[in-house]
Design a protein around this motif. Structure first.
Motif, mmCIF file in Angstrom:
data_model
loop_
_atom_site.group_PDB
_atom_site.id
_atom_site.type_symbol
_atom_site.label_atom_id
_atom_site.label_comp_id
_atom_site.label_asym_id
_atom_site.label_seq_id
_atom_site.Cartn_x
_atom_site.Cartn_y
_atom_site.Cartn_z
ATOM 1 N N SER A 349 0.792 -1.236 0.000
ATOM 2 C CA SER A 349 0.000 0.000 0.000
ATOM 3 C C SER A 349 0.826 1.290 0.000
ATOM 4 C CB SER A 349 -0.984 0.039 1.190
ATOM 5 O OG SER A 349 -0.344 0.419 2.385
ATOM 6 N N ASP A 350 2.103 1.213 0.353
ATOM 7 C CA ASP A 350 2.905 2.436 0.425
ATOM 8 C C ASP A 350 4.349 2.137 0.027
ATOM 9 O OD1 ASP A 350 3.623 5.012 0.856
ATOM 10 O OD2 ASP A 350 3.392 4.983 3.026
ATOM 11 N N PRO A 351 4.611 1.831 -1.241
ATOM 12 C CA PRO A 351 5.961 1.430 -1.668
ATOM 13 C C PRO A 351 6.958 2.580 -1.601
ATOM 14 C CG PRO A 351 4.523 1.700 -3.568
ATOM 15 C CD PRO A 351 3.647 1.815 -2.347
ATOM 16 N N ALA A 352 8.233 2.207 -1.536
ATOM 17 C CA ALA A 352 9.298 3.210 -1.450
ATOM 18 C C ALA A 352 9.327 4.119 -2.670
ATOM 19 C CB ALA A 352 10.648 2.505 -1.289
ATOM 20 N N ALA A 353 8.768 3.640 -3.778
ATOM 21 C CA ALA A 353 8.738 4.461 -4.995
ATOM 22 C C ALA A 353 7.918 5.731 -4.811
ATOM 23 C CB ALA A 353 8.166 3.638 -6.154
ATOM 24 N N ASN A 354 7.064 5.766 -3.778
ATOM 25 C CA ASN A 354 6.267 6.967 -3.497
ATOM 26 C C ASN A 354 7.118 8.098 -2.927
ATOM 27 O OD1 ASN A 354 3.994 5.619 -4.330
ATOM 28 N ND2 ASN A 354 3.222 5.202 -2.270
ATOM 29 N N TYR A 355 8.345 7.789 -2.545
ATOM 30 C CA TYR A 355 9.189 8.758 -1.855
ATOM 31 C C TYR A 355 10.399 9.092 -2.720
ATOM 32 C CZ TYR A 355 6.182 7.328 1.942
ATOM 33 O OH TYR A 355 5.082 7.051 2.707
ATOM 34 N N ASP A 356 10.693 10.383 -2.817
ATOM 35 C CA ASP A 356 11.752 10.862 -3.713
ATOM 36 C C ASP A 356 13.105 10.754 -3.017
ATOM 37 O OD1 ASP A 356 13.255 11.985 -5.675
ATOM 38 O OD2 ASP A 356 12.482 14.024 -5.418
ATOM 39 N N ILE A 357 13.616 9.518 -2.987
ATOM 40 C CA ILE A 357 14.911 9.285 -2.361
ATOM 41 C C ILE A 357 16.028 9.756 -3.285
ATOM 42 C CG2 ILE A 357 16.435 7.516 -1.394
ATOM 43 C CD1 ILE A 357 13.833 5.830 -1.011
ATOM 44 N N ALA A 358 15.885 9.434 -4.569
ATOM 45 C CA ALA A 358 16.925 9.806 -5.537
ATOM 46 C C ALA A 358 17.099 11.315 -5.627
ATOM 47 C CB ALA A 358 16.577 9.236 -6.911
ATOM 48 N N GLY A 359 16.001 12.054 -5.464
ATOM 49 C CA GLY A 359 16.077 13.507 -5.520
ATOM 50 C C GLY A 359 16.369 14.154 -4.188
ATOM 51 N N PHE A 360 16.705 13.326 -3.181
ATOM 52 C CA PHE A 360 17.077 13.812 -1.851
ATOM 53 C C PHE A 360 15.944 14.618 -1.195
ATOM 54 C CE2 PHE A 360 20.993 13.470 -4.363
ATOM 55 C CZ PHE A 360 21.671 12.528 -3.608
ATOM 56 N N GLN A 361 14.684 14.248 -1.526
ATOM 57 C CA GLN A 361 13.539 14.896 -0.897
ATOM 58 C C GLN A 361 12.944 14.028 0.210
ATOM 59 O OE1 GLN A 361 12.671 18.121 -1.785
ATOM 60 N NE2 GLN A 361 14.583 17.853 -2.920
ATOM 61 N N SER A 362 13.487 12.837 0.395
ATOM 62 C CA SER A 362 12.973 11.928 1.415
ATOM 63 C C SER A 362 14.080 10.988 1.867
ATOM 64 C CB SER A 362 11.799 11.107 0.868
ATOM 65 O OG SER A 362 11.356 10.178 1.840
ATOM 66 N N LEU A 363 13.971 10.538 3.109
ATOM 67 C CA LEU A 363 14.892 9.530 3.655
ATOM 68 C C LEU A 363 14.194 8.185 3.818
ATOM 69 C CD1 LEU A 363 16.615 11.673 6.431
ATOM 70 C CD2 LEU A 363 17.569 11.033 4.210
ATOM 71 N N ILE A 364 12.950 8.077 3.376
ATOM 72 C CA ILE A 364 12.149 6.877 3.605
ATOM 73 C C ILE A 364 12.410 5.848 2.519
ATOM 74 C CG2 ILE A 364 9.813 5.953 3.770
ATOM 75 C CD1 ILE A 364 8.927 8.637 4.886
ATOM 76 N N ASN A 365 12.811 4.648 2.937
ATOM 77 C CA ASN A 365 12.930 3.508 2.036
ATOM 78 C C ASN A 365 12.622 2.244 2.837
ATOM 79 O OD1 ASN A 365 15.335 2.738 3.448
ATOM 80 N ND2 ASN A 365 16.546 4.081 2.123
ATOM 81 N N ASP A 366 12.927 1.086 2.281
ATOM 82 C CA ASP A 366 12.589 -0.166 2.959
ATOM 83 C C ASP A 366 13.660 -0.625 3.943
ATOM 84 O OD1 ASP A 366 10.249 -0.211 1.557
ATOM 85 O OD2 ASP A 366 10.959 -1.609 0.014
ATOM 86 N N GLU A 367 14.675 0.189 4.163
ATOM 87 C CA GLU A 367 15.742 -0.146 5.112
ATOM 88 C C GLU A 367 15.795 0.816 6.288
ATOM 89 O OE1 GLU A 367 16.588 -0.422 1.582
ATOM 90 O OE2 GLU A 367 15.928 -2.476 2.005
ATOM 91 N N VAL A 368 14.711 1.561 6.519
ATOM 92 C CA VAL A 368 14.661 2.411 7.706
ATOM 93 C C VAL A 368 13.663 1.807 8.693
ATOM 94 C CG1 VAL A 368 15.373 4.529 6.549
ATOM 95 C CG2 VAL A 368 12.944 3.954 6.634
#
Length: 413
Positions: A349-368
């Motif tokens: 329901s809330d995949p890491a792709a929803n968060y802009d990690i590559a653009g440094f706008q988020s720190l949320i991924n599946d390893e936090v």
């Protein structure tokens, strides 16, 4: 003739089943000598092998946490405006939890065993990161050398441990506790290795050979020690059992902290006015003034310091933050189960792709991973069980430790 034979078999089966039930319905600890479904005698060469069983005692260091319905989520004003812990009603099943944080002495015991039993790289991987005490503008250098190993700090919470290291410890602890129980024949509450009824020829009921392992069916194996889920941790910290009114399913109030009231000080008795947790009281104020050190700890504190909550758990607020199982995501009603909720990964329901990690706008991924509870370096806001933060699962700080949990087996309560 065939009918008479059938009736004879039926009558015999009825006698067998009646005999099985003379002392009441079968239970886990008294299943009887004969199967209630097939009529076949247990523990014969052709029968099913049913080991003697008595419920095990609690695992070392654990307290029983009676489950039930609760409302999880933040009660504090959302000062960071994260909206990441919406209040929601869930049920948490009963479980066990360490009464204290894992302390330095427990981690040193772990290191001692794996140094003897494992490869050098395993031992090196398990070493806490003592450099977490280093600060460019703070003289914490002595803690880097002494905090983990100096005897005076034995029962202070271990820090510098990552989420991954904490999970490795849980696996090791499970193996060592069960190994010790097997060695002692279930001495910590097991029912031995005998079978129910008369032991028949060919019945398998022997203790395992040296180096062997016990099966789950033996009843002498404790479930895994593990990190608690966020829901379990928050439920245990609230300890709402202390607000129950006459066992009538009414609770007078929800708790802002693991104790009653909205204040940080003890309002009762000889210890009136003393702080109830180890936290940062204000800018530059970690413990008070000399001669009247109220919370008494500039850094961490003895794991039994401060009053336990109503479940008998110490330092569920303050001292150190604690790792929990869950991957971090902002929470809503839509993406949680209402029975034993946990977030194993971000894909649902809330995949890491929803968060802009590559653009440094988020720190949320599946390893936090989520950590809870507040620490000696945190202000009171973070001591509320509903607040939550996250950090990479391979990272460590001087403000995060952990405690273990275990399911309550053989019961639906």
């Amino acid at each position: 003739m065939e009918l008479l034979k059938f009736l004879g078999y039926a009558a015999a089966s009825a006698v067998i089943l009646t005999a099985c039930n003379r002392k009441g319905n079968p239970t886990s600890t008294n299943p009887g000598d004969i199967s209630a479904k097939t009529g076949i005698e247990y523990n014969t060469e052709e029968g099913f092998q049913v080991a003697s069983y008595e419920p095990l005692a609690e695992g070392p260091g654990l307290k029983f946490i009676e489950g039930g319905r609760t409302t999880l989520g933040s009660m504090e004003e959302d000062v960071a405006m994260t909206r990441d812990n919406i209040e929601r009603t869930v049920t948490v099943a009963s479980f066990f939890m360490d009464e204290t944080e894992v302390a330095n002495i427990h981690w040193l015991e772990y290191l001692s065993h794996i140094k003897k039993d494992s490869a050098e790289e395993v031992y090196t991987k398990a070493l806490p990161d003592t450099t977490v005490w280093q600060r460019e503008l703070s003289f914490n250098d002595p803690y880097e050398q002494y905090y983990l190993r100096y005897p005076g700090f034995r029962f202070y919470p271990v820090v510098g441990v990552s989420w991954e290291q904490a999970n490795d410890y849980c696996l090791w602890r499970t193996a060592k506790v069960n190994e010790n129980m097997a060695r002692n024949g279930g001495a910590s509450g097991g029912g031995g290795f005998k079978l129910f009824g008369k032991k028949k020829k060919g019945a398998a009921a022997e203790a395992p050979a040296e180096g062997g392992s016990l099966s789950i069916e033996s009843g002498l194996v404790l479930p895994n020690y593990r990190l608690p889920t966020e829901a379990e941790w928050e439920y245990a910290a609230q300890a709402m059992i202390g607000t129950q009114l006459d066992e009538d399913e009414n609770q007078s109030n929800k708790r802002l902290y693991p104790w009653d009231g909205h204040q940080m000080r003890n309002p009762y008795g000889k210890r009136q006015g003393e702080f109830l947790a180890n936290f940062k009281r204000g800018r530059g104020d970690y413990a008070g003034i000399a001669g009247s050190l109220n919370d008494g700890a500039m850094i961490t504190e003895w794991v039994y310091a401060y009053p336990a909550n109503d479940f008998g758990l110490y330092n569920m607020a303050g001292n150190v933050n604690e790792w929990v199982q869950d991957v971090y995501r902002p929470l809503s009603f839509q993406d949680v189960e209402d029975l034993n909720p946990v977030r194993r990964g971000g894909g649902i329901s809330d995949p890491a792709a929803n968060y802009d990690i590559a653009g440094f706008q988020s720190l949320i991924n599946d390893e936090v991973r989520v950590f809870k509870g507040g620490s000696w370096r945190d202000v009171a806001y973070w001591l509320s069980p509903g607040t939550r933060r996250f950090m990479a699962q391979d990272s460590a700080t001087a403000t995060i430790g952990f405690r273990c949990a275990m399911i309550n087996t053989g019961s639906n309560k």
